[in-house]
Design a protein around this motif. Structure first.
Motif, mmCIF file in Angstrom:
data_model
loop_
_atom_site.group_PDB
_atom_site.id
_atom_site.type_symbol
_atom_site.label_atom_id
_atom_site.label_comp_id
_atom_site.label_asym_id
_atom_site.label_seq_id
_atom_site.Cartn_x
_atom_site.Cartn_y
_atom_site.Cartn_z
ATOM 1 N N LYS A 43 -17.700 26.726 -60.051
ATOM 2 C CA LYS A 43 -16.339 26.180 -60.144
ATOM 3 C C LYS A 43 -15.292 27.211 -59.743
ATOM 4 N N ALA A 44 -15.594 28.468 -59.974
ATOM 5 C CA ALA A 44 -14.629 29.518 -59.654
ATOM 6 C C ALA A 44 -14.333 29.586 -58.158
ATOM 7 N N TYR A 45 -15.281 29.142 -57.339
ATOM 8 C CA TYR A 45 -15.112 29.221 -55.888
ATOM 9 C C TYR A 45 -15.030 27.848 -55.213
ATOM 10 N N GLN A 46 -15.041 26.767 -55.974
ATOM 11 C CA GLN A 46 -15.160 25.441 -55.380
ATOM 12 C C GLN A 46 -13.997 25.067 -54.456
ATOM 13 N N HIS A 47 -12.814 25.630 -54.690
ATOM 14 C CA HIS A 47 -11.660 25.329 -53.834
ATOM 15 C C HIS A 47 -11.411 26.421 -52.787
ATOM 16 N N TYR A 48 -12.284 27.406 -52.779
ATOM 17 C CA TYR A 48 -12.066 28.558 -51.916
ATOM 18 C C TYR A 48 -13.201 28.770 -50.912
ATOM 19 N N LEU A 49 -14.412 28.414 -51.335
ATOM 20 C CA LEU A 49 -15.582 28.611 -50.486
ATOM 21 C C LEU A 49 -16.508 27.410 -50.609
ATOM 22 N N LYS A 50 -16.848 26.814 -49.465
ATOM 23 C CA LYS A 50 -17.750 25.672 -49.432
ATOM 24 C C LYS A 50 -19.052 26.081 -48.773
ATOM 25 N N LEU A 51 -20.174 25.844 -49.455
ATOM 26 C CA LEU A 51 -21.493 26.135 -48.922
ATOM 27 C C LEU A 51 -22.173 24.825 -48.539
ATOM 28 N N ILE A 52 -22.503 24.687 -47.272
ATOM 29 C CA ILE A 52 -23.158 23.461 -46.803
ATOM 30 C C ILE A 52 -24.536 23.830 -46.259
ATOM 31 N N ASP A 53 -25.583 23.398 -46.951
ATOM 32 C CA ASP A 53 -26.939 23.692 -46.495
ATOM 33 C C ASP A 53 -27.446 22.579 -45.579
ATOM 34 N N GLY A 54 -28.684 22.718 -45.132
ATOM 35 C CA GLY A 54 -29.237 21.761 -44.189
ATOM 36 C C GLY A 54 -29.261 20.340 -44.699
ATOM 37 N N GLN A 55 -29.555 20.168 -45.990
ATOM 38 C CA GLN A 55 -29.628 18.827 -46.554
ATOM 39 C C GLN A 55 -28.254 18.158 -46.582
ATOM 40 N N GLU A 56 -27.238 18.897 -46.975
ATOM 41 C CA GLU A 56 -25.886 18.335 -46.994
ATOM 42 C C GLU A 56 -25.383 18.096 -45.570
ATOM 43 N N LEU A 57 -25.815 18.944 -44.645
ATOM 44 C CA LEU A 57 -25.426 18.741 -43.255
ATOM 45 C C LEU A 57 -25.991 17.425 -42.728
ATOM 46 N N LEU A 58 -27.219 17.092 -43.107
ATOM 47 C CA LEU A 58 -27.815 15.823 -42.694
ATOM 48 C C LEU A 58 -27.035 14.638 -43.260
ATOM 49 N N THR A 59 -26.513 14.806 -44.458
ATOM 50 C CA THR A 59 -25.663 13.766 -45.036
ATOM 51 C C THR A 59 -24.402 13.574 -44.195
ATOM 52 N N MET A 60 -23.836 14.675 -43.711
ATOM 53 C CA MET A 60 -22.663 14.600 -42.836
ATOM 54 C C MET A 60 -23.014 13.908 -41.521
ATOM 55 N N VAL A 61 -24.194 14.207 -40.999
ATOM 56 C CA VAL A 61 -24.651 13.558 -39.763
ATOM 57 C C VAL A 61 -24.770 12.060 -39.965
ATOM 58 N N ASN A 62 -25.383 11.659 -41.077
ATOM 59 C CA ASN A 62 -25.546 10.235 -41.368
ATOM 60 C C ASN A 62 -24.195 9.532 -41.486
ATOM 61 N N SER A 63 -23.252 10.183 -42.138
ATOM 62 C CA SER A 63 -21.923 9.594 -42.294
ATOM 63 C C SER A 63 -21.215 9.470 -40.948
ATOM 64 N N TYR A 64 -21.386 10.478 -40.096
ATOM 65 C CA TYR A 64 -20.762 10.444 -38.770
ATOM 66 C C TYR A 64 -21.299 9.271 -37.958
ATOM 67 N N VAL A 65 -22.607 9.118 -37.966
ATOM 68 C CA VAL A 65 -23.221 8.026 -37.215
ATOM 69 C C VAL A 65 -22.753 6.680 -37.755
#
Length: 220
Positions: free
Chosen positions: A190-212
């Motif tokens: 929570k200390a970094y949630q508004h300052y640093l976002k970590l996106i791993d491969g699994q979350e990236l695939l979710t972004m791909v699915n949403s884009y499509v």
């Protein structure tokens, strides 16, 4: 037969041929538009309803839709995104240059104005994503491809230094693999949630699915 078009272009042209499928609304067709041609007869399955047997007008309509790919907004990066959408494992072997282009396209799709840095000597980040508004915000994005070793804490801390140095609103690190346990423990908090976002491969695939889902309509 296979064609790929943007959903907006497909909808526009479906409206021109709606007399062919007059008993069905246009929008649901975008959810499930399956073509089968056998023995000179074209069958279209729409939204799990009964197949519609069409005459030559229907076949002409299919030809028109097939040609739309040449004039649609789909480009080479969209093709890469669609390949990953169809086969998630391809995200693991993607070239870093293509990975950056995909990330840029995904953020543009989310409404950001994205400016990439030079391919060499990028200064510790790969692109800047600006979100317009009453108070515009600028976010640094760093892309890292991996095959085996997860992203370690040293890389993340160097990136945090760059965020501070440039006084960016926040930073995003995206990988096609995963982050180390140390990174998750220290920075996925929570200390970094508004300052640093970590996106791993699994979350990236979710972004791909949403884009499509938002921008592409495809059918086999």
């Amino acid at each position: 037969m296979k064609f790929i078009v943007s959903s907006s272009v497909l909808l526009k042209n479906l409206q021109h041929i709606k007399s062919v499928v007059a008993t069905n609304p246009i929008v649901p067709i975008l959810e499930n538009f399956l073509f089968r041609i056998q023995d000179g007869t074209l069958n279209i399955q729409v939204d799990d309803k009964k197949p519609l047997k069409l005459n030559e007008i229907g076949i002409t309509a299919v030809i028109i839709l097939n040609e739309l790919r040449r004039t649609s907004q789909i480009d080479e990066v969209d093709e890469l995104i669609l390949e990953i959408y169809k086969d998630n494992k391809k995200i693991q072997s993607i070239h870093h240059y293509d990975f950056e282009r995909i990330v840029r396209k995904l953020f543009v799709g989310l409404g950001y104005n994205v400016t990439p840095t030079k391919r060499t000597r990028d200064g510790g980040y790969d692109m800047i994503a600006v979100q317009e508004g009453l108070i515009p915000t600028a976010h640094l994005i760093e892309c890292k491809t991996r095959k085996k070793a997860p992203l370690g804490i040293e890389l993340v801390e160097r990136f945090l230094f760059k965020i501070n140095e440039l006084k960016a609103s926040s930073g995003v690190i995206i990988t096609n693999f995963r982050f180390s346990k140390e990174v998750i423990k220290k920075y996925a908090t929570k200390a970094y949630q508004h300052y640093l976002k970590l996106i791993d491969g699994q979350e990236l695939l979710t972004m791909v699915n949403s884009y499509v889902a938002r921008f592409l309509s495809y059918s086999l």
